[in-house]
Write an enzyme that holds these catalytic residues in place. Structure first.
Site, PDB file in Angstrom:
ATOM      1  CB  VAL A 130       0.567  -0.131  -8.169  1.00  0.00           C
ATOM      2  CG1 VAL A 130      -0.666  -0.981  -8.369  1.00  0.00           C
ATOM      3  CG2 VAL A 130       1.211   0.188  -9.518  1.00  0.00           C
TER       4      VAL A 130
ATOM      5  N   PRO B 279      -0.660  -3.939 -16.441  1.00  0.00           N
ATOM      6  CG  PRO B 279      -0.211  -2.926 -14.385  1.00  0.00           C
ATOM      7  CD  PRO B 279      -0.064  -4.219 -15.140  1.00  0.00           C
ATOM      8  CB  THR B 280       0.427   0.365 -20.390  1.00  0.00           C
ATOM      9  OG1 THR B 280       1.395   0.750 -21.320  1.00  0.00           O
ATOM     10  CG2 THR B 280      -0.247   1.580 -19.791  1.00  0.00           C
ATOM     11  CG  ASN B 281       5.963   1.694 -19.669  1.00  0.00           C
ATOM     12  OD1 ASN B 281       5.594   0.627 -20.159  1.00  0.00           O
ATOM     13  ND2 ASN B 281       7.219   2.076 -19.675  1.00  0.00           N
TER      14      ASN B 281
ATOM     15  CG  HIS C  46      -0.248   0.271   2.507  1.00  0.00           C
ATOM     16  ND1 HIS C  46       0.591  -0.654   3.071  1.00  0.00           N
ATOM     17  CD2 HIS C  46      -0.239   1.344   3.320  1.00  0.00           C
ATOM     18  CE1 HIS C  46       1.073  -0.156   4.193  1.00  0.00           C
ATOM     19  NE2 HIS C  46       0.584   1.057   4.372  1.00  0.00           N
ATOM     20  NE  ARG C  47       4.385   3.069   4.773  1.00  0.00           N
ATOM     21  CZ  ARG C  47       5.211   3.175   5.795  1.00  0.00           C
ATOM     22  NH1 ARG C  47       6.449   2.734   5.694  1.00  0.00           N
ATOM     23  NH2 ARG C  47       4.812   3.753   6.906  1.00  0.00           N
ATOM     24  N   GLY C  48       3.501   1.683  -2.096  1.00  0.00           N
ATOM     25  CA  GLY C  48       4.071   1.873  -3.431  1.00  0.00           C
ATOM     26  C   GLY C  48       3.140   2.710  -4.300  1.00  0.00           C
TER      27      GLY C  48
ATOM     28  CB  SER D 184       4.852  -5.810 -15.806  1.00  0.00           C
ATOM     29  OG  SER D 184       5.619  -5.117 -16.757  1.00  0.00           O
ATOM     30  CB  SER D 185       2.971  -4.040 -20.741  1.00  0.00           C
ATOM     31  OG  SER D 185       3.978  -3.086 -20.494  1.00  0.00           O
ATOM     32  CB  CYS D 186       8.098  -6.051 -19.452  1.00  0.00           C
ATOM     33  SG  CYS D 186       8.162  -6.656 -17.794  1.00  0.00           S
TER      34      CYS D 186
ATOM     35  CE1 TYR E 107       8.775  -6.479 -11.893  1.00  0.00           C
ATOM     36  CE2 TYR E 107       8.265  -6.055 -14.198  1.00  0.00           C
ATOM     37  CZ  TYR E 107       7.968  -5.909 -12.864  1.00  0.00           C
ATOM     38  OH  TYR E 107       6.858  -5.191 -12.483  1.00  0.00           O
TER      39      TYR E 107
ATOM     40  CG  HIS F 281       9.651   2.779 -14.798  1.00  0.00           C
ATOM     41  ND1 HIS F 281       9.267   2.323 -13.562  1.00  0.00           N
ATOM     42  CD2 HIS F 281       9.810   1.664 -15.562  1.00  0.00           C
ATOM     43  CE1 HIS F 281       9.191   1.006 -13.583  1.00  0.00           C
ATOM     44  NE2 HIS F 281       9.507   0.574 -14.783  1.00  0.00           N
TER      45      HIS F 281
ATOM     46  CE  LYS G 157       5.343  -7.966 -11.166  1.00  0.00           C
ATOM     47  NZ  LYS G 157       4.460  -7.806  -9.993  1.00  0.00           N
TER      48      LYS G 157
ATOM     49  NE  ARG H  16       9.199   1.208 -23.142  1.00  0.00           N
ATOM     50  CZ  ARG H  16       9.930   0.733 -24.156  1.00  0.00           C
ATOM     51  NH1 ARG H  16       9.460   0.765 -25.389  1.00  0.00           N
ATOM     52  NH2 ARG H  16      11.134   0.225 -23.926  1.00  0.00           N
TER      53      ARG H  16
HETATM   54  P1  GDP Z   1      10.977   0.024 -19.980  1.00  0.00           P
HETATM   55  O1  GDP Z   1       9.620   0.483 -20.489  1.00  0.00           O
HETATM   56  O2  GDP Z   1      10.930  -1.268 -19.244  1.00  0.00           O
HETATM   57  O3  GDP Z   1      11.985   0.011 -21.095  1.00  0.00           O
HETATM   58  O4  GDP Z   1      11.439   1.053 -18.851  1.00  0.00           O
HETATM   59  P2  GDP Z   1      11.882   2.577 -18.729  1.00  0.00           P
HETATM   60  O5  GDP Z   1      10.723   3.406 -18.353  1.00  0.00           O
HETATM   61  O6  GDP Z   1      13.045   2.585 -17.757  1.00  0.00           O
HETATM   62  O7  GDP Z   1      12.458   3.033 -20.132  1.00  0.00           O
HETATM   63  C1  GDP Z   1      11.640   3.315 -21.232  1.00  0.00           C
HETATM   64  C2  GDP Z   1      12.440   3.895 -22.383  1.00  0.00           C
HETATM   65  O8  GDP Z   1      12.819   5.241 -22.027  1.00  0.00           O
HETATM   66  C3  GDP Z   1      13.742   3.168 -22.711  1.00  0.00           C
HETATM   67  O9  GDP Z   1      13.898   3.188 -24.116  1.00  0.00           O
HETATM   68  C4  GDP Z   1      14.803   4.047 -22.049  1.00  0.00           C
HETATM   69  O10 GDP Z   1      16.081   3.936 -22.641  1.00  0.00           O
HETATM   70  C5  GDP Z   1      14.191   5.431 -22.299  1.00  0.00           C
HETATM   71  N1  GDP Z   1      14.731   6.505 -21.437  1.00  0.00           N
HETATM   72  C6  GDP Z   1      15.130   7.726 -21.883  1.00  0.00           C
HETATM   73  N2  GDP Z   1      15.613   8.472 -20.881  1.00  0.00           N
HETATM   74  C7  GDP Z   1      15.470   7.724 -19.755  1.00  0.00           C
HETATM   75  C8  GDP Z   1      15.780   7.960 -18.389  1.00  0.00           C
HETATM   76  O11 GDP Z   1      16.292   9.013 -17.995  1.00  0.00           O
HETATM   77  N3  GDP Z   1      15.477   6.973 -17.493  1.00  0.00           N
HETATM   78  C9  GDP Z   1      14.895   5.794 -17.892  1.00  0.00           C
HETATM   79  N4  GDP Z   1      14.602   4.863 -16.958  1.00  0.00           N
HETATM   80  N5  GDP Z   1      14.629   5.518 -19.190  1.00  0.00           N
HETATM   81  C10 GDP Z   1      14.905   6.476 -20.112  1.00  0.00           C
END
Ligand code: GDP
Length: 318
Positions: free
Chosen positions: A23, A171-173, A19-21, A115-117, A144, A187, A148, A217
């Protein structure tokens, strides 16, 4: 569609794991807004979900009716790639401990956040749920993703063998309140907010964006995810796997430009090609969830405006 009568109601005792994260706190907020009052939470010092016995004892004694399982070890592309052992171990343990203990203590309805990954790196777009396990994973987050996928299979198996109603949502990002603003472990969206804000403060000419800027994304404000999770648990339908997204994606370059515009940073962008791009594109198909009548509400611009104002108010952890 199979329906069950055991949907949430206002007398339900509901445990929100994590509950602290970002999501879990959004799900907690959403449940409170909706009028649920019998909410159970434990922070990590009170209950270590990596500990099988403590987790089982806790659920056996609390006798909760429903569980939202949002506890997880998460991180951006760099953290996932660098600390892959921690990501696979902690996520496998948390899922196994909570899902099995939920079953043993008679919890019939649970929602697990994936996760979508979990989908193959190069699968057709938009990604439908049936593409699971149809091709190789993206290497930067495969440990990871495997954890999942195991969580999805746990839910599916308890549903199949024991008639439980466990949901897995993909979920998506995500972004929003309580995000991780650490530049190494977080992220892209929170990282860009922080980078643009600090670059503006210093009067820099440019900010650094990892990779080529070309990956695409899909970003969703976390309160929309929470709304979808509560929607599924309130519905009478039986458990299953659901993608949750907005149906819209952008390039990382477009994201950086939008963030810079909202933050008011007027400099340029330098692309750091020493950092990985990761998956080229991962746009989710939300048809399965949309067919039930749910849709995301927050546009990317609106969500970033809210998130930046949270960041400025210092409500987020750096
Ligand atoms: P992903 O969706 O699992 O790849 O996770 P991220 O959110 O970490 O990265 C998404 C995309 O954003 C990747 O292509 C990264 O290389 C790019 N990206 C660009 N700048 C940054 C940054 O400052 N931090 C992170 N985490 N990703 C970045």
């Amino acid at each position: 569609m199979t329906t069950t009568s055991n949907a949430l109601d206002y007398s339900s005792k509901i445990y929100i794991a994590g509950h602290r994260g970002m999501v879990g706190s959004a799900i907690h907020r959403r449940l409170q807004q909706a009028g649920y009052t019998n909410l159970v939470t434990r922070h990590r010092a009170e209950l270590d979900l990596l500990d099988q016995k403590k987790t089982a004892d806790f659920l056996a004694s609390e006798k909760v009716d429903f569980i939202f399982l949002a506890a997880a070890k998460t991180g951006g592309i760099y953290a996932n790639d660098t600390y892959s052992a921690d990501f696979i171990y902690e996520n496998l343990m948390i899922e196994t401990n909570v899902i099995h203990a939920a079953f043993s203590s008679g919890v019939k309805r649970l929602l697990f956040t994936g996760s979508s990954c979990i989908y193959p790196r190069d699968c057709p777009q938009p990604i439908v749920e049936d593409y699971l396990l149809t091709g190789p994973l993206e290497p930067t987050n495969s440990a990871y993703a495997i954890a999942k996928i195991a969580g999805i299979k746990l839910c599916e198996s308890y549903n199949k063998q024991y008639g439980m109603s466990y949901f897995s949502v993909m979920p998506t990002n995500l972004y929003g309140p309580n995000d991780n603003y650490d530049l190494n472990s977080g992220h892209v969206l929170p990282a860009l907010i922080r980078k643009a804000h600090e670059a503006k403060g210093r009067g820099d000419d440019s900010l650094v964006v990892w990779g080529s800027g070309r990956p695409m994304r899909e970003f969703m404000y976390v309160d929309d995810l929470a709304d979808a999770c509560v929607f599924l648990m309130e519905s009478g339908i039986a458990g299953g796997m659901y993608n949750i997204g907005t149906g819209v994606d952008v390039t990382i370059r477009e994201l950086a430009e939008t963030v810079m515009d909202i933050v008011g940073f007027k400099g340029g962008i330098i692309f750091d090609s020493s950092k990985p791009d990761g998956t080229p594109r991962k746009l989710l198909s939300v048809d399965r969830l949309n067919a039930l009548g749910w849709r995301a509400r927050t546009s990317l611009r609106e969500g970033i405006v809210k998130t930046y104002s949270d960041f400025l108010a210092g409500r987020d952890t750096v």
